[in-house]
Design a protein around this motif. Structure first.
Motif, mmCIF file in Angstrom:
data_model
loop_
_atom_site.group_PDB
_atom_site.id
_atom_site.type_symbol
_atom_site.label_atom_id
_atom_site.label_comp_id
_atom_site.label_asym_id
_atom_site.label_seq_id
_atom_site.Cartn_x
_atom_site.Cartn_y
_atom_site.Cartn_z
ATOM 1 N N UNK A 113 0.824 -1.217 0.000
ATOM 2 C CA UNK A 113 0.000 0.000 0.000
ATOM 3 C C UNK A 113 0.855 1.263 0.000
ATOM 4 N N UNK A 114 2.087 1.144 -0.501
ATOM 5 C CA UNK A 114 3.002 2.285 -0.495
ATOM 6 C C UNK A 114 3.545 2.678 -1.863
ATOM 7 N N UNK A 115 3.539 1.769 -2.829
ATOM 8 C CA UNK A 115 4.193 2.027 -4.108
ATOM 9 C C UNK A 115 3.219 1.795 -5.254
ATOM 10 N N UNK A 133 -7.001 -5.549 2.818
ATOM 11 C CA UNK A 133 -8.366 -5.960 2.484
ATOM 12 C C UNK A 133 -9.335 -5.238 3.418
ATOM 13 N N UNK A 134 -9.674 -4.002 3.096
ATOM 14 C CA UNK A 134 -10.506 -3.194 3.988
ATOM 15 C C UNK A 134 -11.798 -3.902 4.394
ATOM 16 N N UNK A 139 -2.208 -8.531 8.386
ATOM 17 C CA UNK A 139 -3.449 -8.753 7.656
ATOM 18 C C UNK A 139 -4.644 -7.998 8.218
ATOM 19 N N UNK A 140 -4.693 -7.770 9.513
ATOM 20 C CA UNK A 140 -5.883 -7.178 10.116
ATOM 21 C C UNK A 140 -5.736 -5.714 10.503
ATOM 22 N N UNK A 141 -4.607 -5.107 10.222
ATOM 23 C CA UNK A 141 -4.436 -3.693 10.553
ATOM 24 C C UNK A 141 -5.419 -2.855 9.741
ATOM 25 N N UNK A 142 -6.099 -1.954 10.411
ATOM 26 C CA UNK A 142 -6.997 -1.052 9.696
ATOM 27 C C UNK A 142 -6.433 0.368 9.657
ATOM 28 N N UNK A 143 -5.174 0.507 10.058
ATOM 29 C CA UNK A 143 -4.572 1.829 10.107
ATOM 30 C C UNK A 143 -3.362 1.972 9.190
ATOM 31 N N UNK A 144 -2.634 0.903 8.970
ATOM 32 C CA UNK A 144 -1.394 0.996 8.205
ATOM 33 C C UNK A 144 -1.342 -0.130 7.174
#
Length: 89
Positions: free
Chosen positions: A12-14, A76-77, A67-72
């Motif tokens: 989610x960075x490039x 898979x939102x 896998x479950x981070x909703x901040x960084x």
């Protein structure tokens, strides 16, 4: 034995990762095994190699923070552990 071709979003960075999608099929062809694309909730799950490990005999270990981070680096939102369990079955 099969290869699973998950989506990849470059952490989610490039934005230069378009060719990465071809690698699972190339590897599966080289190993002469089928490649499948898993779909859950009408989406191909985003996964990266550092988030998952398998012993090749049905046991899968995953990194919950990854896998479950909703901040960084959200992959898979809106997904929860049950969504991932379904994909890994």
């Amino acid at each position: 034995v099969e290869a699973r071709s998950f989506a990849f979003n470059a952490w989610a960075n490039y934005d230069n990762f378009a060719r990465d999608a071809a690698y699972p099929a190339v590897i599966a062809e080289h190993l002469a095994i089928p490649a499948t694309v898993p779909v859950h909730n009408h989406r191909i799950p985003v996964l990266e190699g550092g988030a998952v490990d398998s012993n090749g005999q049905g046991t899968v270990l995953v990194t919950e923070e990854c896998l479950l981070s909703d901040a960084k680096q959200v992959r898979n939102p809106g997904w929860n552990a049950i969504d991932y369990e379904t994909v890994f079955e």
